[in-house]
Design a protein around this motif. Structure first.
Motif, PDB file in Angstrom:
ATOM      1  N   ILE A  49      21.584  -0.280  -0.609  1.00 58.71           N
ATOM      2  CA  ILE A  49      22.728  -1.157  -0.880  1.00 58.71           C
ATOM      3  C   ILE A  49      22.756  -1.537  -2.354  1.00 58.71           C
ATOM      4  O   ILE A  49      23.822  -1.571  -2.988  1.00 58.71           O
ATOM      5  CB  ILE A  49      22.663  -2.416   0.009  1.00 58.71           C
ATOM      6  N   ALA A  50      21.576  -1.804  -2.928  1.00 55.48           N
ATOM      7  CA  ALA A  50      21.479  -2.220  -4.325  1.00 55.48           C
ATOM      8  C   ALA A  50      21.586  -1.056  -5.295  1.00 55.48           C
ATOM      9  O   ALA A  50      21.702  -1.257  -6.512  1.00 55.48           O
ATOM     10  CB  ALA A  50      20.173  -2.961  -4.548  1.00 55.48           C
ATOM     11  N   GLY A  51      21.520   0.181  -4.784  1.00 58.36           N
ATOM     12  CA  GLY A  51      21.587   1.349  -5.648  1.00 58.36           C
ATOM     13  C   GLY A  51      20.296   1.662  -6.354  1.00 58.36           C
ATOM     14  O   GLY A  51      20.292   2.328  -7.397  1.00 58.36           O
ATOM     15  N   THR A  52      19.167   1.213  -5.800  1.00 57.97           N
ATOM     16  CA  THR A  52      17.852   1.488  -6.381  1.00 57.97           C
ATOM     17  C   THR A  52      17.086   2.468  -5.503  1.00 57.97           C
ATOM     18  O   THR A  52      17.436   2.698  -4.341  1.00 57.97           O
ATOM     19  CB  THR A  52      17.051   0.189  -6.541  1.00 57.97           C
ATOM     20  N   GLU A  53      16.023   3.040  -6.046  1.00 50.87           N
ATOM     21  CA  GLU A  53      15.230   4.033  -5.317  1.00 50.87           C
ATOM     22  C   GLU A  53      14.284   3.341  -4.343  1.00 50.87           C
ATOM     23  O   GLU A  53      13.486   2.498  -4.725  1.00 50.87           O
ATOM     24  CB  GLU A  53      14.417   4.869  -6.307  1.00 50.87           C
ATOM     25  N   PRO A  54      14.343   3.678  -3.042  1.00 50.30           N
ATOM     26  CA  PRO A  54      13.435   3.057  -2.075  1.00 50.30           C
ATOM     27  C   PRO A  54      11.993   3.475  -2.311  1.00 50.30           C
ATOM     28  O   PRO A  54      11.718   4.558  -2.836  1.00 50.30           O
ATOM     29  CB  PRO A  54      13.930   3.589  -0.718  1.00 50.30           C
ATOM     30  N   ALA A  55      11.077   2.608  -1.917  1.00 53.94           N
ATOM     31  CA  ALA A  55       9.648   2.906  -2.037  1.00 53.94           C
ATOM     32  C   ALA A  55       9.205   3.820  -0.897  1.00 53.94           C
ATOM     33  O   ALA A  55       9.825   3.866   0.168  1.00 53.94           O
ATOM     34  CB  ALA A  55       8.842   1.610  -2.018  1.00 53.94           C
ATOM     35  N   VAL A  56       8.117   4.544  -1.128  1.00 56.67           N
ATOM     36  CA  VAL A  56       7.560   5.426  -0.098  1.00 56.67           C
ATOM     37  C   VAL A  56       6.494   4.668   0.694  1.00 56.67           C
ATOM     38  O   VAL A  56       6.025   3.612   0.295  1.00 56.67           O
ATOM     39  CB  VAL A  56       6.945   6.701  -0.718  1.00 56.67           C
ATOM     40  N   ILE A  57       6.127   5.228   1.833  1.00 57.07           N
ATOM     41  CA  ILE A  57       5.131   4.604   2.703  1.00 57.07           C
ATOM     42  C   ILE A  57       3.829   4.385   1.941  1.00 57.07           C
ATOM     43  O   ILE A  57       3.329   5.276   1.246  1.00 57.07           O
ATOM     44  CB  ILE A  57       4.856   5.479   3.941  1.00 57.07           C
ATOM     45  N   ASN A  58       3.301   3.192   2.097  1.00 57.64           N
ATOM     46  CA  ASN A  58       2.049   2.826   1.449  1.00 57.64           C
ATOM     47  C   ASN A  58       1.283   1.934   2.425  1.00 57.64           C
ATOM     48  O   ASN A  58       0.974   0.791   2.140  1.00 57.64           O
ATOM     49  CB  ASN A  58       2.349   2.070   0.152  1.00 57.64           C
ATOM     50  N   LEU A  59       1.045   2.486   3.616  1.00 60.50           N
ATOM     51  CA  LEU A  59       0.510   1.701   4.721  1.00 60.50           C
ATOM     52  C   LEU A  59      -0.837   2.252   5.167  1.00 60.50           C
ATOM     53  O   LEU A  59      -0.992   3.455   5.342  1.00 60.50           O
ATOM     54  CB  LEU A  59       1.497   1.730   5.902  1.00 60.50           C
ATOM     55  N   ALA A  60      -1.786   1.371   5.359  1.00 60.07           N
ATOM     56  CA  ALA A  60      -3.112   1.764   5.826  1.00 60.07           C
ATOM     57  C   ALA A  60      -3.465   0.977   7.079  1.00 60.07           C
ATOM     58  O   ALA A  60      -3.144  -0.204   7.192  1.00 60.07           O
ATOM     59  CB  ALA A  60      -4.154   1.508   4.748  1.00 60.07           C
ATOM     60  N   PHE A  61      -4.116   1.623   8.025  1.00 63.95           N
ATOM     61  CA  PHE A  61      -4.603   0.940   9.204  1.00 63.95           C
ATOM     62  C   PHE A  61      -5.909   0.218   8.891  1.00 63.95           C
ATOM     63  O   PHE A  61      -6.611   0.556   7.937  1.00 63.95           O
ATOM     64  CB  PHE A  61      -4.837   1.931  10.343  1.00 63.95           C
ATOM     65  N   VAL A  62      -6.228  -0.765   9.711  1.00 59.73           N
ATOM     66  CA  VAL A  62      -7.487  -1.501   9.513  1.00 59.73           C
ATOM     67  C   VAL A  62      -8.376  -1.427  10.739  1.00 59.73           C
ATOM     68  O   VAL A  62      -9.468  -1.984  10.754  1.00 59.73           O
ATOM     69  CB  VAL A  62      -7.213  -2.992   9.175  1.00 59.73           C
TER      70      VAL A  62
END
Length: 407
Positions: free
Chosen positions: A305-318
């Motif tokens: 919506i803002a016209g910016t580049e979305p971030a990629v997944i940066n998720l880790a399990f614990v």
């Protein structure tokens, strides 16, 4: 006289009101020009990680959406049957249609009873959904306390189900079809096995169910074991909405996305939770992954919506938690790639930690409703062996695909 400023309202429809969908809907309220509609087939939120408690009559598993959703979110109690990407509309089972600018696809997962096992679909009952858990609870209420109960599937769900019933004195058999608790470390597995043994659960590790009868289960060697109630906890499936909408999916039916959770077919559709397959490599189906993925899906929509580049997944399990009745449990620690370490704690401390984890699942949703943007989802580094940018791995060309159970 100044000219009035008219703000364009961006219509976002969130399909699915589970852990991922509710977080996403609440988080979208970061902007005040987003019109948010949440579509869910039930009028109440299902706290799925408590369904084994509900089944056994030791707890509840539903929460009023009025306590979870932020102001201004429109709840539509209905089921989506098709996403028309050309018209940007969603058809509902009631016949109604909803227009959208963006969709958050958070349809979650369902119980998957194997069609290859004769009698399973007819006589076994899944523990994965509220309606089937209600059926199990009613059946258990009518069973004698000493009636034999069989639980098929020895992953975390199967273990928690067997343990909940065993603590009440039920005669429980747990059929593994392999090893007990394959996702945890050997020390944690021994701890779980010890608890089950002390509480009288018959654990059949190598046995495989080949037929389910109204009053028994049959094994691969031809042996028959009495079973007044057979509970199926051997895998999950996902709703067929993506394939019905001619969007590409993985073999199980999860929506194929890039690493920003954006559909490989349409950048106005963003997935979250159990029904998402980023780069064809989905994360483990879990509440632990669902909430952060819901937050990221909302952020991806807000970025577009803002016209910016979305971030990629940066998720880790614990790690993971297993409840063993109401007074014990196991907390298994894991590396960021979700492989278990030989580190865990159990007993009453493990049970208390599991209960805290369950409470936090709902509390995080409520906090996001009060303060949109409060839930962090970035942990660790990029996913191992995944693209560093938003470019997905090459997806299969077919639309949809056969369903296979997830162990």
């Amino acid at each position: 006289m100044p000219t009035p400023v008219h703000h364009t309202s961006h219509k976002v429809v969130v399909i699915g009101g589970g852990y991922a969908g509710t977080v996403a809907a609440n988080r979208l309220r970061i902007r005040d020009d987003v019109d948010i509609t949440l579509v869910n087939p039930r009028p109440t939120f299902v706290d799925r990680i408590r369904l084994h408690q509900f089944m056994a009559g030791t707890g509840e598993a539903t929460v009023d959406y009025g306590t979870l959703l932020g102001e201004g979110i429109h709840l539509v109690v209905d089921s989506a049957t098709c996403i028309d990407t050309a018209a940007r509309t969603i058809r509902l089972a009631s016949g109604r249609t909803l227009a959208y600018d963006y969709v958050v696809y958070a349809v979650g997962s369902t119980g998957e009873i194997s069609s290859s096992v004769p009698g399973a679909a007819e006589f076994a009952v899944s523990i994965a959904e509220l309606e089937s858990a209600q059926r199990l609870r009613a059946t258990l209420d009518d069973l004698r306390p000493d009636a034999p109960v069989t639980v098929v599937g020895a992953g975390l769900t199967g273990i928690e189900t067997a343990a909940e019933l065993a603590e009440q004195g039920r005669r429980v058999t747990l059929v593994c079809g392999g090893i007990l608790a394959p996702s945890v470390s050997a020390p944690a597995r021994r701890s779980v096995a010890s608890w089950l043994s002390r509480h009288g659960v018959a654990v059949l590790e190598a046995d495989v169910v080949t037929e389910v009868r109204p009053d028994a289960v049959v094994f691969a060697d031809g042996s028959v074991r009495a079973s007044a109630l057979t509970i199926w906890a051997a895998g999950f499936g996902v709703p067929e909405l993506a394939s019905a909408s001619r969007l590409r999916t993985d073999e199980l039916g999860r929506l194929l996305t890039d690493e920003t959770l954006t559909s490989v077919d349409d950048d106005r559709i963003v997935a979250a939770g159990d029904a998402a397959a980023p780069s064809g490599q989905p994360l483990r189906m879990s509440c632990q992954a669902a909430a952060p993925l819901g937050a990221q899906a909302a952020d991806t929509v807000l970025s577009r919506i803002a016209g910016t580049e979305p971030a990629v997944i940066n998720l880790a399990f614990v790690g993971s938690c297993i409840s063993l009745g109401r007074r014990a449990g196991v907390r298994q620690f894991a590396r960021k790639d979700d492989t278990s370490m030989n580190v865990y704690f159990g007993g009453r401390i493990g049970g208390a930690y599991k209960e805290l984890t369950c409470k936090l699942g709902v509390l995080k949703i409520r906090r996001e409703a009060r303060k949109p943007g409060s839930l962090p989802w970035a942990k660790g580094g990029p996913r191992p062996e995944q693209p560093a940018s938003g470019t997905p791995a090459v997806p299969p060309p077919a639309v949809g695909g056969p369903k296979t159970p997830v162990s």
